[in-house]
Write a protein that holds these residues in place. Sequence first.
Motif, mmCIF file in Angstrom:
data_model
loop_
_atom_site.group_PDB
_atom_site.id
_atom_site.type_symbol
_atom_site.label_atom_id
_atom_site.label_comp_id
_atom_site.label_asym_id
_atom_site.label_seq_id
_atom_site.Cartn_x
_atom_site.Cartn_y
_atom_site.Cartn_z
ATOM 1 N N PRO A 38 -1.558 13.907 -10.016
ATOM 2 C CA PRO A 38 -2.772 13.584 -9.241
ATOM 3 C C PRO A 38 -3.369 12.221 -9.562
ATOM 4 C CG PRO A 38 -2.830 15.871 -9.921
ATOM 5 C CD PRO A 38 -1.644 15.268 -10.602
ATOM 6 N N VAL A 39 -3.378 11.830 -10.844
ATOM 7 C CA VAL A 39 -3.953 10.523 -11.191
ATOM 8 C C VAL A 39 -3.129 9.402 -10.583
ATOM 9 C CG1 VAL A 39 -2.704 10.365 -13.394
ATOM 10 C CG2 VAL A 39 -4.854 9.110 -13.073
ATOM 11 N N ALA A 40 -1.818 9.567 -10.521
ATOM 12 C CA ALA A 40 -0.964 8.555 -9.898
ATOM 13 C C ALA A 40 -1.146 8.544 -8.387
ATOM 14 C CB ALA A 40 0.496 8.817 -10.254
ATOM 15 N N ALA A 41 -1.334 9.710 -7.782
ATOM 16 C CA ALA A 41 -1.569 9.777 -6.341
ATOM 17 C C ALA A 41 -2.839 9.018 -5.966
ATOM 18 C CB ALA A 41 -1.659 11.233 -5.890
ATOM 19 N N ARG A 42 -3.891 9.161 -6.766
ATOM 20 C CA ARG A 42 -5.137 8.423 -6.500
ATOM 21 C C ARG A 42 -4.918 6.924 -6.667
ATOM 22 N NH1 ARG A 42 -7.209 12.792 -9.455
ATOM 23 N NH2 ARG A 42 -7.321 11.531 -11.354
ATOM 24 N N PHE A 43 -4.179 6.554 -7.712
ATOM 25 C CA PHE A 43 -3.884 5.141 -7.951
ATOM 26 C C PHE A 43 -3.160 4.536 -6.750
ATOM 27 C CE2 PHE A 43 -0.837 1.936 -9.480
ATOM 28 C CZ PHE A 43 -1.692 1.042 -10.107
ATOM 29 N N LEU A 44 -2.169 5.233 -6.226
ATOM 30 C CA LEU A 44 -1.394 4.722 -5.104
ATOM 31 C C LEU A 44 -2.274 4.529 -3.868
ATOM 32 C CD1 LEU A 44 1.780 6.932 -5.585
ATOM 33 C CD2 LEU A 44 1.710 4.437 -5.753
ATOM 34 N N THR A 45 -3.159 5.464 -3.605
ATOM 35 C CA THR A 45 -4.005 5.394 -2.415
ATOM 36 C C THR A 45 -4.909 4.167 -2.423
ATOM 37 O OG1 THR A 45 -3.996 7.800 -2.236
ATOM 38 C CG2 THR A 45 -5.736 6.643 -1.070
ATOM 39 N N GLU A 46 -5.251 3.658 -3.609
ATOM 40 C CA GLU A 46 -6.174 2.526 -3.729
ATOM 41 C C GLU A 46 -5.481 1.168 -3.687
ATOM 42 O OE1 GLU A 46 -7.856 3.491 -7.472
ATOM 43 O OE2 GLU A 46 -9.137 5.093 -6.688
ATOM 44 N N ARG A 47 -4.169 1.144 -3.648
ATOM 45 C CA ARG A 47 -3.438 -0.113 -3.764
ATOM 46 C C ARG A 47 -3.343 -0.877 -2.444
ATOM 47 N NH1 ARG A 47 -4.695 1.263 -7.562
ATOM 48 N NH2 ARG A 47 -5.868 -0.647 -7.214
ATOM 49 N N HIS A 48 -3.180 -2.219 -2.589
ATOM 50 C CA HIS A 48 -2.991 -3.116 -1.454
ATOM 51 C C HIS A 48 -1.533 -3.534 -1.277
ATOM 52 C CE1 HIS A 48 -7.318 -3.685 -2.255
ATOM 53 N NE2 HIS A 48 -7.410 -4.084 -1.002
ATOM 54 N N THR A 49 -0.713 -3.421 -2.327
ATOM 55 C CA THR A 49 0.650 -3.944 -2.269
ATOM 56 C C THR A 49 1.640 -2.992 -2.926
ATOM 57 O OG1 THR A 49 0.341 -5.186 -4.332
ATOM 58 C CG2 THR A 49 -0.074 -6.365 -2.268
ATOM 59 N N LEU A 50 2.885 -3.113 -2.488
ATOM 60 C CA LEU A 50 3.991 -2.384 -3.095
ATOM 61 C C LEU A 50 5.196 -3.313 -3.128
ATOM 62 C CD1 LEU A 50 4.922 0.492 -4.124
ATOM 63 C CD2 LEU A 50 5.958 0.743 -1.853
ATOM 64 N N VAL A 51 5.748 -3.531 -4.310
ATOM 65 C CA VAL A 51 7.001 -4.270 -4.455
ATOM 66 C C VAL A 51 8.153 -3.280 -4.285
ATOM 67 C CG1 VAL A 51 8.459 -5.572 -6.049
ATOM 68 C CG2 VAL A 51 5.984 -6.004 -5.965
ATOM 69 N N VAL A 52 9.117 -3.638 -3.464
ATOM 70 C CA VAL A 52 10.260 -2.765 -3.202
ATOM 71 C C VAL A 52 11.545 -3.533 -3.483
ATOM 72 C CG1 VAL A 52 11.475 -1.349 -1.500
ATOM 73 C CG2 VAL A 52 8.982 -1.516 -1.428
ATOM 74 N N GLY A 53 12.425 -2.948 -4.279
ATOM 75 C CA GLY A 53 13.742 -3.505 -4.534
ATOM 76 C C GLY A 53 14.810 -2.633 -3.895
ATOM 77 N N ALA A 54 15.819 -3.268 -3.299
ATOM 78 C CA ALA A 54 16.918 -2.530 -2.675
ATOM 79 C C ALA A 54 18.088 -3.490 -2.466
ATOM 80 C CB ALA A 54 16.489 -1.917 -1.335
ATOM 81 N N ALA A 55 19.232 -2.933 -2.094
ATOM 82 C CA ALA A 55 20.421 -3.738 -1.794
ATOM 83 C C ALA A 55 20.539 -3.942 -0.298
ATOM 84 C CB ALA A 55 21.668 -3.060 -2.327
ATOM 85 N N ASP A 56 21.006 -5.136 0.107
ATOM 86 C CA ASP A 56 21.262 -5.363 1.522
ATOM 87 C C ASP A 56 22.647 -4.809 1.881
ATOM 88 O OD1 ASP A 56 23.181 -7.224 0.702
ATOM 89 O OD2 ASP A 56 21.967 -8.980 1.192
#
Length: 293
Positions: A38-56
């Motif tokens: 739950p504490v992480a879920a609240r943290f995520l809801t308040e964020r403005h950005t997400l860094v995503v890594g993946a392969a092309d």
Amino acid sequence: MTTTRSGFHAGERAVQARAGLRERADHVGRSIGAVIPPVAARFLTERHTLVVGAADRHGDLWATLLGGRPGFLRAVGDTGLAVAARPVPGDPLAEALAEPARVGTIALDPAGRRRMRLNGRSEPDGRGGLLIDAEQVFSNCPRHIHRRTPHPVAPRAAAAATGSRLTLRQQLALATADTFFLASADPAGDVDASHRGGAPGFVTVLGPDRLRWTEYPGNAMYMTLGNLELRPSAGLLLPDWETGGALLLTGRARVDWADPAAPAVDYRVTRVVELPHATALTWTEDDAPPNGR
């Protein structure tokens, strides 16, 4: 990827042993879960950005930046993360994330100097966003995060610039950076995204296709260096805090272990993509650079 009883794969265990930190890694590794508390879920809801890594589609790794108003990230049940954003046109991960993909992510709070990582499987949600099924969820300490405050700006369309070498302007941006993000993966394709920070100059630019920086123990799990031990491909993301743009690189990394307490990473750039407007956000720096590395 085959893991040991500790949950770490062979590359991570080899690097932890080389650094003399296997016991500490085992202790810290107990904090890695497969659910979003739950504490992480609240943290995520308040964020403005997400860094995503993946392969092309070529197998090259990239890290990119997604952004939105608070609420664009939302926990779904115990293991799902809904992301109401996709890469902008010209982003090398736009095509990859339009299909199911392995991803590593970091939700960063520069204002509060907090971050958490969530790695797993992503798929399009059918509404222009992503749904990520978490397999690893854990927090990181606030070291090396520079405190910044976000400011929404009107989104603008602009063409991406591409190349195989860094321009002089791009080299200067890297040489004066205080933050970048790194995407790596193990041979099975499991992706991780990590944060690097320090005083401007902690990244050394050795030429238009070569960078170098020093690594420090951090949480002692060595997930990035463990991946690089087995798979040298890596993606580097440099946000432009003042414009909302981003510099994306893919290349190959080699770790120099001459000093086991502070190994150095040599990074060879193979492709460059500059996004003038990766997100509709700019950031102002609120304090002096954090102490230590």
